[in-house]
Design a protein around this motif. Structure first.
Motif: not given
Length: 204
Positions: A164-180
């Motif tokens: 629910e919270a809006v978080l800085p990317w580095y505080s999320t538990p995901y592995r980022y792959i690609k984006r627009q």
């Protein structure tokens, strides 16, 4: 602005209380490390064929949003409103196929529908297109997941339907792959996410 900074720190601390597991990482930058041009997700290509006006072949100068108190509150409110308005349902159950990107259908959708709707609502609210980027990641179960990255002067912020919270990317538990790409909605860029994570799951 001091209040906003404290709010961002509190949001990051909130996530640390809801994530089960541990995260070990070098100090990340406020912005994701973007690398070479990559292919768009198959689902996004299909979405653009079905919604040509939503994928203009245009380029623009990348901008970041000045995240003052009013913008921050608007971001939180829109993220919350869309999360409440859409009910989760898999593409298989909704469309009879494994992967299908579109806007929410009768109030239902999976992560891509949440992301596309948030992007649309924010653009209609006057937020710049180049700061609202669909982003693909691996979640805590190593499954594909989509979130919306919002580029701000406080760094890359993540709008998500699982947290629910809006978080800085580095505080999320995901592995980022690609984006627009921030320069064009139809171009995509790989992300060098070098954080070392051992996150196992996110608490409900």
């Amino acid at each position: 602005m001091k209040l906003l900074h404290r709010t961002l720190l509190a949001s990051a601390m909130l996530l640390s209380c809801t994530v089960m597991g541990s995260v070990a990482q070098a100090e990340p930058g406020r912005f994701m490390d973007m690398q070479m041009v990559v292919k768009a997700p198959v689902g996004y290509d299909q979405f653009c064929r079905d919604n040509v006006s939503a994928c203009p072949k245009e380029t623009y100068k990348p901008v970041v949003v000045k995240l003052d108190e009013a913008r921050w509150n608007e971001l939180i409110a829109i993220n919350k409103e869309v999360n409440r308005r859409i009910h989760p349902m898999t593409d298989q159950d909704l469309f009879g196929q494994e992967e299908y990107w579109t806007y929410p259908v009768n109030g239902y959708g999976d992560c891509e529908e949440y992301v596309l709707e948030k992007q649309r609502v924010l653009i209609e609210a006057g937020w710049p297109k180049s700061a609202l980027l669909i982003t693909v990641a691996k979640d805590t179960q190593n499954s594909g997941h989509a979130v919306l990255t919002v580029r701000t002067d406080h760094g890359d912020m993540i709008l998500d339907n699982q947290i629910e919270a809006v978080l800085p990317w580095y505080s999320t538990p995901y592995r980022y792959i690609k984006r627009q790409s921030a320069s064009s909605p139809v171009q995509w860029t790989g992300i060098a996410d070098t954080r070392v994570t051992t996150v196992s799951s996110v608490s409900n």
